[in-house]
Design an enzyme around this catalytic site. Structure first.
Site, PDB file in Angstrom:
ATOM      1  N   LYS A  53       0.839  -1.206   0.000  1.00 53.50           N
ATOM      2  CA  LYS A  53       0.000   0.000   0.000  1.00 53.50           C
ATOM      3  C   LYS A  53       0.870   1.251   0.000  1.00 53.50           C
ATOM      4  CE  LYS A  53      -3.675  -2.495   2.309  1.00 53.50           C
ATOM      5  NZ  LYS A  53      -4.236  -2.933   3.580  1.00 53.50           N
ATOM      6  N   GLN A  97      -4.104  -1.602   9.821  1.00 50.64           N
ATOM      7  CA  GLN A  97      -3.962  -2.938   9.230  1.00 50.64           C
ATOM      8  C   GLN A  97      -4.482  -4.009  10.192  1.00 50.64           C
ATOM      9  OE1 GLN A  97      -2.866  -3.611   5.990  1.00 50.64           O
ATOM     10  NE2 GLN A  97      -3.616  -5.644   6.500  1.00 50.64           N
ATOM     11  N   ASP A 120     -11.109   2.821   3.664  1.00 54.52           N
ATOM     12  CA  ASP A 120     -11.433   1.401   3.486  1.00 54.52           C
ATOM     13  C   ASP A 120     -12.938   1.210   3.288  1.00 54.52           C
ATOM     14  OD1 ASP A 120      -9.485  -0.505   3.312  1.00 54.52           O
ATOM     15  OD2 ASP A 120      -9.193  -0.711   5.473  1.00 54.52           O
TER      16      ASP A 120
END
Ligand code: NAD
Length: 301
Positions: A53, A97, A120
């Protein structure tokens, strides 16, 4: 005739190029998208996801921060850290995460992220916004948003199409069904969700102009369940064994989707491969959400 192979790898690369240009234009106006990825502990898989990412974010030109925290970080301290980034005007996307160490309540942490920085798209506020649809929807969850892009860029008409989604998870099945039933471009479909409680899975799949499979069961969808010419999006990623990599000589996982690809490609009009289909789209859509967030925060949209 063999199906068109929808390459998520190529489409993701194309979107990243588009984002690079968009970010360069934003920078000229003094706006730099900012993304922070918070990693607690040293889970090897998580390190690899976060590194991927960050690498992509750098390439696109973001202000990207990797915040590594020790395994024994207290839940209260993680919540404080999230709050710090919630207030940081240079940060437009916050990503914690998962999985988090067992002593931390994941739900509590994810719900502490400012919904306007939840790139997200899993915060209950953003799930609700997606349900309401239209301009309310801010950040679509990344894998389902990537699936929609694949269908649209492959040239399939979604309006009025019969879309059948196999699977009802909160990260894939439910949100992609929700996206497809909204009014508007790349959606406006008639949607059916099938799952473990469905009696006649096969009959539903056979009706699908667009079949999206996210069950996590290798080879669940048989070739004879596919309507000739249909668009088949195989989200499943299943480890079915190991093989020696030709490149590195190391043992690597053999991955298969939820659809029997070799047979299905002789019937479908278009199909995504596994790997190289939906997978590469997820990080790309995270980047797209972060650009959108930066624009919203800067009053550019
Ligand atoms: P999940 O296990 O949370 O949900 C699977 C769903 O499929 C469930 O709702 C279940 O009802 C349904 N299902 C399972 N077996 C079934 C059967 N025999 N008949 C009908 N329905 C059945 O999984 P998930 O998180 O939604 O992921 C699904 C698959 O997609 C997995 O293989 C996962 O690895 C993959 N995935 C890929 C990406 C990506 O490529 N970026 C992202 C997320 C998930």
């Amino acid at each position: 005739m063999s199906a068109t192979i929808i390459s998520g790898k190529d489409i993701a690369a194309q979107i990243r190029e588009e984002l690079k240009k968009e970010v360069a234009e934003m920078k000229e106006k003094g706006v730099v998208p900012g993304l922070v990825t918070i990693l607690v502990g040293k889970n090897p898989a998580s390190i690899s996801y976060v590194t991927g990412k960050q690498k992509t974010a750098h390439e696109i030109g973001f202000n990207s921060i990797q915040d590594d925290q020790p395994d024994d970080l207290a839940e209260a301290d993680l919540l404080k850290l999230v709050e710090k980034y919630n207030k940081d005007t240079k940060i437009h996307g916050i990503l914690v995460q998962l999985p988090l160490p067992k002593h931390i309540d994941e739900k509590k942490v994810l719900n502490a992220i400012d919904p306007d920085k939840d790139v997200d798209g899993f915060h209950p506020v953003n799930v609700g916004r997606l349900m309401i649809g239209g301009n309310e929807a801010k950040f679509l969850p990344c894998t389902p948003a990537g699936i929609q892009e694949l269908i649209v860029r492959a040239g399939f008409e979604t309006a009025g199409a019969e879309v059948v989604v196999v699977g009802r998870s909160n990260i894939v099945g439910k949100p992609i069904a929700n996206i497809m039933l909204q009014k508007g471009k790349g959606a406006n479909a008639t949607v059916t969700i099938v799952h473990t409680g469905t009696k006649n899975l096969e009959e539903h799949c056979k009706r699908a102009d667009i079949l999206i499979v996210a069950a996590g069961v290798p080879g669940l969808v048989k070739p004879e369940w596919i309507k000739p010419g249909a668009c088949v999006i195989d989200v499943g990623v299943n480890r079915v064994g190991e093989k020696k990599s030709e490149k590195t000589g190391k043992m690597v996982a053999i991955l298969r989707g939820d659809v029997d690809f070799d047979a299905a490609k002789e019937i479908a009009g278009a199909i995504t491969p596994v790997p190289g289909g939906v997978g590469p789209m997820t990080i790309t859509m995270l980047m797209k959400n972060t650009v959108k967030s930066a624009k919203i925060h800067a009053g550019m949209v």
